[in-house]
Design an enzyme around this catalytic site. Sequence first.
Site, PDB file in Angstrom:
ATOM      1  N   CYS B  37      36.883  21.417 -10.108  1.00 14.49           N
ATOM      2  CA  CYS B  37      35.684  22.842 -10.437  1.00 14.49           C
ATOM      3  C   CYS B  37      36.209  23.888  -9.617  1.00 14.49           C
ATOM      4  CB  CYS B  37      34.449  22.404 -10.393  1.00 14.49           C
ATOM      5  SG  CYS B  37      33.888  21.543  -8.874  1.00 14.49           S
ATOM      6  N   CYS B  64      28.722  25.056  -7.373  1.00 13.36           N
ATOM      7  CA  CYS B  64      27.430  24.760  -8.231  1.00 13.36           C
ATOM      8  C   CYS B  64      26.021  24.199  -7.526  1.00 13.36           C
ATOM      9  CB  CYS B  64      27.779  23.803  -9.479  1.00 13.36           C
ATOM     10  SG  CYS B  64      27.834  21.923  -8.957  1.00 13.36           S
ATOM     11  N   CYS B 107      30.553  16.153  -7.187  1.00 15.59           N
ATOM     12  CA  CYS B 107      29.783  16.936  -6.190  1.00 15.59           C
ATOM     13  C   CYS B 107      29.497  16.159  -5.039  1.00 15.59           C
ATOM     14  CB  CYS B 107      28.717  17.723  -6.622  1.00 15.59           C
ATOM     15  SG  CYS B 107      29.105  18.753  -8.075  1.00 15.59           S
TER      16      CYS B 107
END
Lengths: 250, 137
Positions: B37, B64, B107
């Site tokens: 990402c 994010c 993440c």
Amino acid sequence: MTLTSITAKPAPEETQTCWSCGSMRASHFCEACGKVQPPAPVDYFTFFGLPRKLNIDVALLDRDFYELSRKLHPDLNARAGSQEQEWSLQQSSRLNDAHRVLKDPIKRTEYLLKLEGVELEEQSKSATEQARVTGQLKKQVVPPDLLEEVFELNMQLEELRAQKKMGEDDPALIEEIGRQKLELEEKHEALLEELKKYWKGWDALIDRQLARQAVSQEERKQVRDKMVDLLNRRNYIRNLVRDVSEVLGD
Amino acid sequence: MSYSDKVIDHYNNPRNVGSMDKSSNDVGTGLVGAPECGDVMKLQIRVNRDTNVIEEAKFKTFGCGSAIASSSLATEWVKGKTVDEALTIKNMDIVKELSLPPVKIHCSVLAEDAIRSAIADWKKKQETTKPVAVEAK
């Protein structure tokens, strides 16, 4: 006509008989009676009758797409039996997906890599799991100097955002960020050029395969890994260009 | 997809945001990225040289909400642990704590990487700064 070029060369294992007239059929329509056929579970390349090569004539792809769109459109088959209508609906939706992915150079490359068994989404995770087991430091998929650069530029962007909120712009900072944006765009271009170089390498392997020459797993892997690396780096550059443009307001 | 309450809490009130002197001998720095990402995460720890306990942890993440929450949680968790204890933190622990959906698992991977990488950096510094034994003549 382009459609014949698609329908005339189905992958051998896809060739079946038409559900309606019993004649041999191609991928989407019966050659003999022209009826829509149930969708075959094929990849996007095969859907368009293409080999798994990365250099694609996009103009030709578009032409085939429009041609097929017209013929497969559910409205055109509205008066056909509900089964045929259902099939043309499924075929249309698959056609749209296939076209959207294949016409875009990056999506096309990502798709091919996925077909080749590369898990782009999972690479970081599996590298971490490996590091955990071996106790070694995980090899970062992205070169450290790029990470460093990304981090620094993000810090500057954050500073500029904060300044803008306060209603004051530092012209020197804006100029500096603008300069870096140009550099990033150049880098992005260079990455795409490099990617196209590996497209060529990949297509050459496929050509050899089609000519029934031996292609080793190692050869495939080499080109594949290079493309994965380029796509990874590109993700960072693309995000940065997007964020910089947003902050600079252009 | 919606974020869990815990993610939103960490996102709105991130713990331990900031940085420490990278060149300091008792500070370990990890800079890692998720190519999926384009996120980038920096995590730093200050370790007590006598006890090997992580006394301070800071992070800065560009990414994010899940990436920010994962790193924020990671700094909270490593604080007070020895470096060896901190190495046992697994990304799935973070996934569970924050109820991350499958698409956001990378993440948590990033946060685990950051911890490992910061500890490795600190360890490397300790090796190079170890007093060299003077060989007896």
